[in-house]
Motif scaffolding. Sequence first.
Motif, PDB file in Angstrom:
ATOM      1  N   MET A   1      41.329  51.014  36.692  1.00 20.72           N
ATOM      2  CA  MET A   1      40.175  50.223  36.214  1.00 20.72           C
ATOM      3  C   MET A   1      39.334  50.561  35.205  1.00 20.72           C
ATOM      4  O   MET A   1      39.123  51.901  34.968  1.00 20.72           O
ATOM      5  CB  MET A   1      39.345  50.085  37.611  1.00 20.72           C
ATOM      6  CG  MET A   1      38.283  48.955  37.436  1.00 20.72           C
ATOM      7  SD  MET A   1      37.490  48.688  39.068  1.00 20.72           S
ATOM      8  CE  MET A   1      36.482  50.422  39.243  1.00 20.72           C
ATOM      9  N   ILE A   5      33.875  47.480  33.881  1.00 22.93           N
ATOM     10  CA  ILE A   5      33.976  46.282  34.906  1.00 22.93           C
ATOM     11  C   ILE A   5      32.090  46.403  35.244  1.00 22.93           C
ATOM     12  O   ILE A   5      31.724  47.364  35.714  1.00 22.93           O
ATOM     13  CB  ILE A   5      34.296  46.704  36.123  1.00 22.93           C
ATOM     14  CG1 ILE A   5      35.858  46.806  35.895  1.00 22.93           C
ATOM     15  CG2 ILE A   5      34.048  46.015  37.286  1.00 22.93           C
ATOM     16  CD1 ILE A   5      36.794  45.847  36.167  1.00 22.93           C
ATOM     17  N   ILE A  22      41.855  33.811  41.347  1.00 26.75           N
ATOM     18  CA  ILE A  22      41.894  35.181  41.916  1.00 26.75           C
ATOM     19  C   ILE A  22      42.454  35.290  43.398  1.00 26.75           C
ATOM     20  O   ILE A  22      43.222  36.111  43.951  1.00 26.75           O
ATOM     21  CB  ILE A  22      40.405  35.696  41.967  1.00 26.75           C
ATOM     22  CG1 ILE A  22      40.036  35.999  40.351  1.00 26.75           C
ATOM     23  CG2 ILE A  22      40.359  37.089  42.789  1.00 26.75           C
ATOM     24  CD1 ILE A  22      38.559  36.357  40.281  1.00 26.75           C
ATOM     25  N   TRP A  50      33.701  41.564  36.815  1.00 25.80           N
ATOM     26  CA  TRP A  50      33.615  41.193  35.549  1.00 25.80           C
ATOM     27  C   TRP A  50      34.487  42.343  34.652  1.00 25.80           C
ATOM     28  O   TRP A  50      33.793  43.401  34.692  1.00 25.80           O
ATOM     29  CB  TRP A  50      32.662  40.616  34.617  1.00 25.80           C
ATOM     30  CG  TRP A  50      31.863  39.692  35.404  1.00 25.80           C
ATOM     31  CD1 TRP A  50      31.012  39.769  36.234  1.00 25.80           C
ATOM     32  CD2 TRP A  50      32.209  38.147  35.202  1.00 25.80           C
ATOM     33  NE1 TRP A  50      30.779  38.494  36.638  1.00 25.80           N
ATOM     34  CE2 TRP A  50      31.568  37.505  36.152  1.00 25.80           C
ATOM     35  CE3 TRP A  50      33.409  37.645  34.444  1.00 25.80           C
ATOM     36  CZ2 TRP A  50      31.429  35.946  36.285  1.00 25.80           C
ATOM     37  CZ3 TRP A  50      33.491  36.019  34.592  1.00 25.80           C
ATOM     38  CH2 TRP A  50      32.439  35.552  35.381  1.00 25.80           C
ATOM     39  N   GLU A  51      35.492  42.197  34.142  1.00 21.82           N
ATOM     40  CA  GLU A  51      36.217  43.091  33.164  1.00 21.82           C
ATOM     41  C   GLU A  51      35.848  42.478  31.836  1.00 21.82           C
ATOM     42  O   GLU A  51      36.712  41.776  31.517  1.00 21.82           O
ATOM     43  CB  GLU A  51      37.497  43.612  33.608  1.00 21.82           C
ATOM     44  CG  GLU A  51      38.131  44.641  32.477  1.00 21.82           C
ATOM     45  CD  GLU A  51      39.245  45.214  33.012  1.00 21.82           C
ATOM     46  OE1 GLU A  51      39.567  46.331  32.523  1.00 21.82           O
ATOM     47  OE2 GLU A  51      40.154  44.550  33.599  1.00 21.82           O
ATOM     48  N   THR A  54      36.288  38.666  31.646  1.00 24.18           N
ATOM     49  CA  THR A  54      37.482  38.130  32.766  1.00 24.18           C
ATOM     50  C   THR A  54      36.869  38.340  34.172  1.00 24.18           C
ATOM     51  O   THR A  54      36.592  39.668  34.430  1.00 24.18           O
ATOM     52  CB  THR A  54      38.485  38.916  32.297  1.00 24.18           C
ATOM     53  OG1 THR A  54      39.104  38.455  31.065  1.00 24.18           O
ATOM     54  CG2 THR A  54      39.658  38.343  33.496  1.00 24.18           C
ATOM     55  N   VAL A  56      37.399  39.394  37.859  1.00 22.37           N
ATOM     56  CA  VAL A  56      38.338  40.117  38.342  1.00 22.37           C
ATOM     57  C   VAL A  56      38.232  40.188  39.842  1.00 22.37           C
ATOM     58  O   VAL A  56      39.200  40.662  40.633  1.00 22.37           O
ATOM     59  CB  VAL A  56      38.503  41.522  37.662  1.00 22.37           C
ATOM     60  CG1 VAL A  56      39.027  41.368  36.236  1.00 22.37           C
ATOM     61  CG2 VAL A  56      37.342  42.358  37.857  1.00 22.37           C
ATOM     62  N   MET A  76      40.011  40.481  44.929  1.00 23.94           N
ATOM     63  CA  MET A  76      40.285  41.135  43.547  1.00 23.94           C
ATOM     64  C   MET A  76      41.656  40.873  42.997  1.00 23.94           C
ATOM     65  O   MET A  76      42.505  40.471  43.860  1.00 23.94           O
ATOM     66  CB  MET A  76      39.630  42.341  43.255  1.00 23.94           C
ATOM     67  CG  MET A  76      40.502  43.345  43.848  1.00 23.94           C
ATOM     68  SD  MET A  76      39.543  45.156  44.523  1.00 23.94           S
ATOM     69  CE  MET A  76      38.256  44.409  45.472  1.00 23.94           C
ATOM     70  N   LEU A  77      41.463  40.823  41.817  1.00 22.08           N
ATOM     71  CA  LEU A  77      42.880  40.598  41.234  1.00 22.08           C
ATOM     72  C   LEU A  77      43.977  41.881  41.449  1.00 22.08           C
ATOM     73  O   LEU A  77      43.268  43.006  41.682  1.00 22.08           O
ATOM     74  CB  LEU A  77      43.087  40.380  39.760  1.00 22.08           C
ATOM     75  CG  LEU A  77      42.402  39.455  39.150  1.00 22.08           C
ATOM     76  CD1 LEU A  77      42.036  39.342  37.813  1.00 22.08           C
ATOM     77  CD2 LEU A  77      43.064  38.143  39.450  1.00 22.08           C
ATOM     78  N   GLU A  79      46.019  43.739  40.087  1.00 23.18           N
ATOM     79  CA  GLU A  79      45.981  44.817  39.259  1.00 23.18           C
ATOM     80  C   GLU A  79      44.555  45.665  39.338  1.00 23.18           C
ATOM     81  O   GLU A  79      44.492  46.860  38.842  1.00 23.18           O
ATOM     82  CB  GLU A  79      46.180  44.360  37.836  1.00 23.18           C
ATOM     83  CG  GLU A  79      45.362  43.607  36.968  1.00 23.18           C
ATOM     84  CD  GLU A  79      45.612  42.141  37.272  1.00 23.18           C
ATOM     85  OE1 GLU A  79      45.163  41.214  36.612  1.00 23.18           O
ATOM     86  OE2 GLU A  79      46.376  41.521  38.250  1.00 23.18           O
ATOM     87  N   CYS A  80      43.565  45.175  39.989  1.00 26.72           N
ATOM     88  CA  CYS A  80      42.394  45.916  40.072  1.00 26.72           C
ATOM     89  C   CYS A  80      42.332  46.515  41.716  1.00 26.72           C
ATOM     90  O   CYS A  80      41.605  47.165  41.672  1.00 26.72           O
ATOM     91  CB  CYS A  80      41.200  44.918  39.921  1.00 26.72           C
ATOM     92  SG  CYS A  80      40.944  44.295  38.223  1.00 26.72           S
TER      93      CYS A  80
END
Length: 143
Positions: A1, A5, A22, A50-51, A54, A56, A76-77, A79-80
Amino acid sequence: MSKDITLTFETDGIDWVEAASIFERAPLGTREPDVLRRTFENSDLTCFAWEGPTMVGIARALSDRTVHSVIYDLCMLPECQGKGLGTRMMEAMLERLGTPGVVLWSVPGKEPFYARFGFKPMLTAMARFEDPERSAAGGYIIL
């Protein structure tokens, strides 16, 4: 991560189509963006991760701000996931709620994550849903 963020707690300026995506990507089911907007705007506490620009992650809670709170929709997404973002969001939510009693809705399999925060399975709980089939598809188990 990524270390950049950030967490925000206001619903102003949220892209609800992006927020609904999401849930689908997580995967936690389909949410109608306008219904999602209304549920978050009517919640006592919201959290957005937020990243950069975006979104997340997303979460919300209802609370009497004295004794009890209920956390919904920590999401959360993919990938997170597994990188500490869920922990960070839960800690922020619990701190801001500040109530001694907190209940949460969880999808099956996530119990070990929530147990780290002191959550235990409830012996008795009941629910009433307008459409039990839809609720079951959303991750709620109806016995």
